[in-house]
Design a protein around this motif. Structure first.
Motif, PDB file in Angstrom:
ATOM      1  N   LEU A 345       0.824  -1.210   0.000  1.00  0.00           N
ATOM      2  CA  LEU A 345       0.000   0.000   0.000  1.00  0.00           C
ATOM      3  C   LEU A 345       0.861   1.263   0.000  1.00  0.00           C
ATOM      4  O   LEU A 345       0.497   2.269  -0.613  1.00  0.00           O
ATOM      5  N   ILE A 346       2.010   1.203   0.679  1.00  0.00           N
ATOM      6  CA  ILE A 346       2.935   2.347   0.670  1.00  0.00           C
ATOM      7  C   ILE A 346       3.425   2.599  -0.745  1.00  0.00           C
ATOM      8  O   ILE A 346       3.417   3.744  -1.232  1.00  0.00           O
ATOM      9  N   GLU A 347       3.851   1.540  -1.418  1.00  0.00           N
ATOM     10  CA  GLU A 347       4.344   1.675  -2.797  1.00  0.00           C
ATOM     11  C   GLU A 347       3.241   2.185  -3.722  1.00  0.00           C
ATOM     12  O   GLU A 347       3.484   3.050  -4.580  1.00  0.00           O
ATOM     13  N   GLU A 348       2.044   1.663  -3.533  1.00  0.00           N
ATOM     14  CA  GLU A 348       0.908   2.086  -4.355  1.00  0.00           C
ATOM     15  C   GLU A 348       0.587   3.561  -4.129  1.00  0.00           C
ATOM     16  O   GLU A 348       0.343   4.313  -5.079  1.00  0.00           O
ATOM     17  N   THR A 349       0.600   3.984  -2.865  1.00  0.00           N
ATOM     18  CA  THR A 349       0.304   5.383  -2.524  1.00  0.00           C
ATOM     19  C   THR A 349       1.374   6.317  -3.066  1.00  0.00           C
ATOM     20  O   THR A 349       1.074   7.393  -3.597  1.00  0.00           O
ATOM     21  N   LEU A 386       3.823   4.892   9.549  1.00  0.00           N
ATOM     22  CA  LEU A 386       3.852   4.654  10.991  1.00  0.00           C
ATOM     23  C   LEU A 386       3.623   3.176  11.291  1.00  0.00           C
ATOM     24  O   LEU A 386       4.296   2.590  12.157  1.00  0.00           O
ATOM     25  N   SER A 387       2.687   2.547  10.552  1.00  0.00           N
ATOM     26  CA  SER A 387       2.434   1.115  10.723  1.00  0.00           C
ATOM     27  C   SER A 387       3.674   0.308  10.354  1.00  0.00           C
ATOM     28  O   SER A 387       4.043  -0.641  11.057  1.00  0.00           O
ATOM     29  N   ALA A 388       4.324   0.692   9.253  1.00  0.00           N
ATOM     30  CA  ALA A 388       5.541  -0.007   8.818  1.00  0.00           C
ATOM     31  C   ALA A 388       6.631   0.103   9.876  1.00  0.00           C
ATOM     32  O   ALA A 388       7.367  -0.866  10.145  1.00  0.00           O
ATOM     33  N   GLU A 389       6.737   1.264  10.483  1.00  0.00           N
ATOM     34  CA  GLU A 389       7.733   1.479  11.550  1.00  0.00           C
ATOM     35  C   GLU A 389       7.438   0.586  12.747  1.00  0.00           C
ATOM     36  O   GLU A 389       8.357  -0.005  13.344  1.00  0.00           O
ATOM     37  N   ASN A 390       6.144   0.472  13.082  1.00  0.00           N
ATOM     38  CA  ASN A 390       5.750  -0.396  14.205  1.00  0.00           C
ATOM     39  C   ASN A 390       6.031  -1.864  13.897  1.00  0.00           C
ATOM     40  O   ASN A 390       6.458  -2.620  14.773  1.00  0.00           O
ATOM     41  N   PHE A 391       5.764  -2.269  12.646  1.00  0.00           N
ATOM     42  CA  PHE A 391       6.059  -3.644  12.247  1.00  0.00           C
ATOM     43  C   PHE A 391       7.554  -3.941  12.375  1.00  0.00           C
ATOM     44  O   PHE A 391       7.956  -5.000  12.831  1.00  0.00           O
ATOM     45  N   GLN A 392       8.357  -2.979  11.933  1.00  0.00           N
ATOM     46  CA  GLN A 392       9.815  -3.135  12.010  1.00  0.00           C
ATOM     47  C   GLN A 392      10.264  -3.329  13.453  1.00  0.00           C
ATOM     48  O   GLN A 392      11.103  -4.180  13.760  1.00  0.00           O
TER      49      GLN A 392
END
Length: 399
Positions: A345-349, A386-392
């Motif tokens: 979704l990040i890449e798509e956005t 922010l979600s990606a950072e939390n996943f990391q």
């Protein structure tokens, strides 16, 4: 029209929100901001008491309350300087920024499900207009010009958007001259200068004792600051669809995961694939799957945990729906899948934002519309990053 209001409010052009109301003194929680007498509200009673009343009463099948209000706004705008509502009409926007007014090039850049809902909204308004055309023709005796030119589709769009973006909720008793559609609209002059903020709290309702529509702030507002109200706990997609704007750092905002996107992650060799889809459909876990400021929603995580069930775990699918942990492996696989979807979704956005940047350069006449869509995607990107950072962080902790 007599207007009762607190003298601590001043109309002013605001840098961030456009025209709004500023506090000329500090406002305390519980303080009355505005009290608008019932006779100052534009409702279906106003319409029935006007020159349109006799036409509405005798028309069969009955028109809807919404159509009646649209008709009145169009007619009053036509007579303009002769209208008792001229001061109010003069401050209404000539155009709006909700999807109804946006060019298709801008709408095509909407994320789902906003794009689908925008098309549905356009179809709905078109159907309302087509259904009302015969009633409009019955009004010819009231107008020197051809009613087809007075009540054209563009005028109807304007009236519908005015009502949809600016009315307050006020329930009225059912009238035989109207269809069974809800009659809960009230246009409130001056009051609709109050802009939305997702972080303030207000109490707004019609006071039967004072016969006024009243708004009280439940939040403190400093002197010389804009006074806001809250339209409800809406995310940015809903705000753009219904009101034509995006709220920065909206705590209610979320990024939607499309059903098709989720289903692409089902392994073709999975023998339970079709059963999993049926379970997700039956329990309505294919809709409203989102990432929010605190990461993936419970609905999204639950759907992913079910998708990730191994063949020997599948009999435990009901426990997944109850929120139980099936295994560490299932937890890890569902978290990995959530990360994968978030990254996609990040890449798509980012791709859409690049496309918007190019279009803003090539289609200068659409810059304002494209900037609005850009703001929506920028807010979505904040949540996804922010979600990606939390996943990391979660992955690092697990290691």
């Amino acid at each position: 029209m007599e207007l009762v209001m607190k003298m601590s409010l001043l109309t002013k052009k605001m840098k961030e929100t456009g025209r709004g109301l500023m506090a000329t003194k500090a406002l305390q929680a519980g303080e009355l901001i505005i009290a608008l007498p019932e006779k100052c509200l534009l409702t279906t009673d106003t319409v029935l008491n006007s020159y349109l009343g006799e036409y509405i009463i005798k028309w069969r099948p009955p028109i809807s309350p919404l159509t009646a209000l649209c008709t009145f706004l169009i007619a009053e705008k036509y007579i303009h300087k002769k209208s008792l509502w001229q001061p109010y009409l003069d401050i209404l926007p000539e155009t709006y920024t909700c999807p109804m007014y946006l060019e298709q090039e801008a709408v095509n850049l909407f994320p789902e499900p906003l794009r689908r809902k925008a098309q549905e909204q356009r179809s709905l308004v078109k159907e309302l207009y087509v259904a009302a055309k015969s009633f409009f023709f019955s009004l010819q005796p009231l107008f020197p010009d051809d009613v087809e030119s007075v009540f054209n589709y563009r005028a109807f769009q304007w009236a519908w958007c005015t009502i949809n973006t600016r009315t307050v909720y006020m329930k009225h008793s059912q009238k035989e001259c109207f269809s069974r559609d809800p009659d809960n609209y009230a246009l409130a002059p001056y009051l609709d200068l109050l802009n939305h903020s997702p972080t303030v709290q207000v109490k707004a309702a019609f006071n039967e004792k004072t016969q006024c529509y009243e708004i009280r702030t439940l939040s403190h507002c400093a002197k010389n600051k804009e006074v806001f109200i809250n339209y409800g706990p809406h995310d940015d997609q809903r705000l753009l669809l219904e009101y034509g704007f995006v709220a920065a750092s909206n705590p209610h905002n979320s990024v939607h995961v499309g059903t098709d996107s989720l289903l692409t992650y089902l392994i073709p060799e999975d023998k339970q694939k079709h059963t999993k889809v049926s379970i997700l459909q039956e329990h309505k876990l294919l809709d409203n799957l989102t990432f929010g400021w605190d990461g993936p929603s419970w609905r999204l995580l639950t759907a992913l945990k079910l998708v990730c069930l191994e063949e020997d775990q599948f009999t435990s699918w009901k426990k997944v729906l109850l929120g139980d942990t099936i295994s560490e492996m299932n937890e890890k696989k569902s978290l990995d899948l959530a990360t994968k979807i978030c990254t996609s979704l990040i890449e798509e956005t980012q791709h859409v934002l690049q496309k918007i940047s190019i279009l803003k350069r090539d289609y200068v006449h659409l810059v304002n519309q494209l900037t609005l869509v850009e703001a929506l995607h920028m807010e979505n990107l904040k949540i996804l990053l922010l979600s990606a950072e939390n996943f990391q962080h979660l992955h690092c902790t697990a290691v």
